[in-house]
Design an enzyme around this catalytic site. Structure first.
Site, PDB file in Angstrom:
ATOM      1  N   ASP A 142      16.012  -9.779  -6.653  1.00 33.02           N
ATOM      2  CA  ASP A 142      16.860 -10.432  -5.684  1.00 33.02           C
ATOM      3  C   ASP A 142      18.269  -9.826  -5.829  1.00 33.02           C
ATOM      4  OD1 ASP A 142      16.906 -13.872  -4.466  1.00 33.02           O
ATOM      5  OD2 ASP A 142      17.946 -12.075  -3.775  1.00 33.02           O
TER       6      ASP A 142
HETATM    7  C1  GLC Z   1      19.566 -13.489  -1.183  1.00 40.06           C
HETATM    8  C2  GLC Z   1      18.354 -14.385  -1.302  1.00 40.06           C
HETATM    9  C3  GLC Z   1      17.064 -13.697  -0.966  1.00 40.06           C
HETATM   10  C4  GLC Z   1      17.310 -12.646   0.098  1.00 40.06           C
HETATM   11  C5  GLC Z   1      18.167 -11.575  -0.540  1.00 40.06           C
HETATM   12  C6  GLC Z   1      18.496 -10.437   0.434  1.00 40.06           C
HETATM   13  O1  GLC Z   1      20.463 -13.745  -2.221  1.00 40.06           O
HETATM   14  O2  GLC Z   1      18.174 -15.066  -2.535  1.00 40.06           O
HETATM   15  O3  GLC Z   1      16.139 -14.704  -0.532  1.00 40.06           O
HETATM   16  O4  GLC Z   1      16.090 -12.092   0.545  1.00 40.06           O
HETATM   17  O5  GLC Z   1      19.381 -12.091  -1.066  1.00 40.06           O
HETATM   18  O6  GLC Z   1      19.345 -10.894   1.443  1.00 40.06           O
END
Ligand code: GLC
Length: 717
Positions: A265
């Site tokens: 993430d």
């Molecule tokens: C965010 C979220 C995740 C998302 C990622 C990319 O922090 O936790 O669900 O897909 O970043 O945007």
């Protein structure tokens, strides 16, 4: 490309080029305006070579924009390896569907698949190849803002809906069908169990509970063929997911056989320093690569330190090669080596995105997602001949898309007032707008004036969309005080109030229980205003049922239907002191899992089993006759629950093991049959083995997890 060609390609890559494939950066790094590029590059310390080698891009859309970036990228990349565009298409791309917690309330896998299919089509013509969906985090705590992104508290239903979404995104032939995108299951794992519902907080539970309750939903989605898995921000048994070898190497890859790409993430690799399990970025890189994290999203621990870790022998180059190969294989599965832009098509973008067909689909799904929580005195559907007031902060609001609606545009939304008028319902309202949060005596006075003169009041309340979603936990899950004050003032002059709710989490609705009717509309998406009008006018008969319990008060949270019995169950001695209960509130949800009303009335006949015994070869057949005893066709979601009376470890007092949406004409009856197999009653034992135990079970059927039939005792041999 053939696999052998991929192997040859890997063989030609330098160490820097291999490590570059593991980096994901956002699109601003590829802006053709140097002033836009320089800042981000400086911040991450990237040079032009790094950009030429970075393997994937986050958050860029637009067929022309992606074409421009891909063309420039492949020219600069020495081996002309294409990059890969990924983004968050969570419940719609530009045509926004209900938030997943709303869509889930339809209990309709075909609705979930339709949402994903439409999303994939719009995203693919706009240049995306991967979506970071489905989110399959099991949730039990309405304080957590991301419950809106989940499908609820039941692992069985979560898995069914997630698998349907994977199929909707990927189709049957991802390579050939360029109107599809690859799906990414997230957030692995158990992100929804953050202590106290506070986002990014610690998650701590037994591995048995993790495996029995929290992992099955992800596994069903992965078994459906999802191409990627995203790590979660939280710790799992003390180790942050992005460095958790047991979670990723042992469970995800070895036990489950997942051979797709694992992506961290956003910043989660470097965050292991803040967690206190990595001393520095080098340490974080080592933990993550050994855990099997292939792509590092938006931090540069790999870029900065992986080369040294490999040269020093601390990380075998083979481990790096495996990650790079998985990324190359993903690009190959998408056909990017032959067709680096896949389905990106500026012309199609103009016709496919926000097409009438897509908007109609979003409206249908929204209509199936709205839960009728209360309808005393048949206050709904609205009677157009009566004087109807429409009041409240959400009456004219277009804030109906939800917190993860990225490319969705509020301008596309028809607010409830517009939608009701479109439906031929004349409403009296106030000239000004109400604020969701700020009290205004004048606004209340005007509302009271209009309400006094009306036969019925539709009071449109809810949360602003920023109150749910990521980094949006609330300690108080009531409606904002200004809205409660408005409700009280209107109720003082008119007791026929219909409350409609646009919100992203289960709410404590104790303060509005005097309302005659309550419709939970969630954030219903681009066509949500029209869908709610359809429900209010009766053009649509509501059929949705909750997939997450609504507490009486936040003090009960976490609250969920599939609880263990405890050694002193309240039910054994409701008047007793020494039983599991509160002094000041009930143990039960205000509106339980599976609850939802209809304008029709359904009656359940006697539940029967074909045989009281079952085994691995002879499943249980449970049937009930359902009757629509009303004058109106309607759809009922019939639910089947099982209680394993004695396990090697405690077992929930009931678990959903079957459900069916049944549409019956007025007066029609139908026998609904569920098949419960030995496999359905397997559970994770103390040694983590998934197995069933011979013994007695209770089987129950009903309209929700609370109002169930008398249990039938059956025996598994
Ligand atoms: C965010 C979220 C995740 C998302 C990622 C990319 O922090 O936790 O669900 O897909 O970043 O945007």
């Amino acid at each position: 490309m053939e696999q052998s060609q991929l192997t040859d390609l890997l063989g030609q890559m330098t160490l820097d080029e291999k490590i570059g494939q593991l980096l994901q950066i956002t699109g601003d790094f590829y802006s053709d305006k140097a002033e836009e590029r320089t800042g981000p590059m400086t911040q991450l310390g990237l040079d032009e070579d790094d950009l030429a080698n970075a393997g994937t891009v986050l958050g860029v859309t637009g067929a022309e924009e992606c074409r421009k970036i891909q063309t420039a990228y492949m020219k600069r990349n020495r081996l002309h390896i294409p990059t890969l565009f990924m983004g968050d298409v969570i419940h719609g791309f530009r045509t926004i569907f209900p938030i997943p917690l709303g869509l889930a309330s339809s209990w309709d896998e075909s609705a979930a698949e339709t949402m994903a299919r439409v999303s994939a089509h719009e995203a693919s013509v706009s240049g995306l190849f991967v979506t970071f969906s489905p989110m399959v985090d099991l949730v039990r705590d309405a304080r957590w803002g991301r419950v809106m992104e989940s499908t609820g508290e039941d692992p069985y239903l979560n898995g069914k809906l997630a698998a349907a979404m994977v199929h909707g995104y990927q189709g049957d032939d991802l390579l050939a069908d360029t109107t599809r995108v690859a799906a990414c299951v997230k957030h692995f794992a158990a992100y929804g169990a953050a202590v106290a519902g506070r986002d990014y907080n610690t998650v701590d539970m037994s591995e048995r509970q993790l495996r029995d309750m929290y992992l099955p939903g992800y596994k069903t989605a992965i078994d459906a063929g999802a191409k990627l898995v995203m790590t979660s921000f939280n710790t799992v048994d003390g180790v942050p997911a992005s460095g958790n070898r047991h979670l990723f190497r042992d469970i995800l890859r070895r036990e489950w056989g997942f051979d797709g790409v694992v992506i961290s993430d956003f910043g989660a690799v470097k965050e292991m320093i803040s967690h206190g399990v990595a001393a520095d970025e080098r340490d974080a890189a080592k933990l993550a690569i050994k855990a099997g994290v292939d792509i590092e999203m938006m931090t540069v621990c790999y870029l900065r330190h992986l080369k040294d870790l490999i040269v020093s022998g601390e990380v075998p180059e083979q481990v790096l090669d495996e990650s790079v190969m998985r990324i190359l294989e993903l690009k190959n599965d998408l056909g990017l080596f032959e067709n680096p832009l896949r389905g990106a098509d500026a012309e199609a973008e103009r016709t496919v995105v926000m097409s009438k067909q897509h908007r109609d689909a979003a409206r249908r799904v929204a209509e199936e997602s709205m839960v009728l929580l209360k309808n005393d005195d048949a206050t709904l559907p609205l009677d157009a001949s009566r004087k109807i007031a429409l009041l409240g902060p959400a009456a004219k609001s277009t804030d109906l898309l939800g917190a993860w609606s990225w490319k969705g545009q509020e301008d596309d939304v028809a607010a409830l007032d517009v939608s009701l008028r479109e439906a031929g319902i004349q409403v009296s309202t106030v000239d000004g707008d109400f604020d969701y949060l700020q009290p205004s005596d004048q606004a209340v006075e005007e509302a009271v004036r209009v309400a006094k003169d009306a036969d019925v009041v539709v009071l449109a309340l809810g949360e602003p969309s920023y109150m749910s979603g990521e980094a949006s936990s609330r300690s108080d899950i009531r409606l904002p005080q200004a809205q409660l004050d408005l409700f009280k003032a209107v109720a003082a002059v008119n007791d026929r109030i219909i409350v409609t709710l646009f919100n992203g989490r289960p709410l404590d609705l104790s303060d509005i229980q005097s309302a005659k009717a309550i419709v939970e509309a969630w954030f219903p998406g681009t066509e949500g205003g029209r869908a709610l009008a359809d429900v209010l006018t009766g053009a649509v008969n509501p059929s949705a049922k909750l997939t997450m319990s609504f507490p009486v008060s936040v003090g009960q949270v976490p609250i969920y239907y599939n609880v263990d019995n405890t050694g002193r169950p309240y039910e054994n001695d409701p008047e007793g002191k020494y039983v599991s209960k509160y002094l000041d509130v009930s143990n039960y949800a205000a509106y339980p899992f599976g609850f939802g009303l209809s304008y029709s009335k359904f009656e359940y006949g006697e539940v029967k089993v074909e045989d009281h015994e079952f085994d691995a070869d002879n499943p249980l057949k449970v049937s009930v006759e359902l009757r629509n005893v009303s004058e109106r066709e309607g759809t009922e979601i019939v639910q089947c629950y099982v209680h394993d009376l004695v396990g090697e470890v405690v077992r929930p007092i009931k678990q959903l093991k079957g459900y069916e949406r049944v549409t019956l004409a007025a007066g029609e009856s139908r026998t609904v049959t569920f098949t419960i197999t030995e496999e359905d009653v397997r559970y994770v034992h103390a040694d983590y083995e998934l197995d069933s135990d011979p013994g007695d079970f209770d089987v129950m059927v009903g309209p929700n997890s609370r109002d169930l039939s008398k249990a039938i005792r059956v025996h598994l041999f």
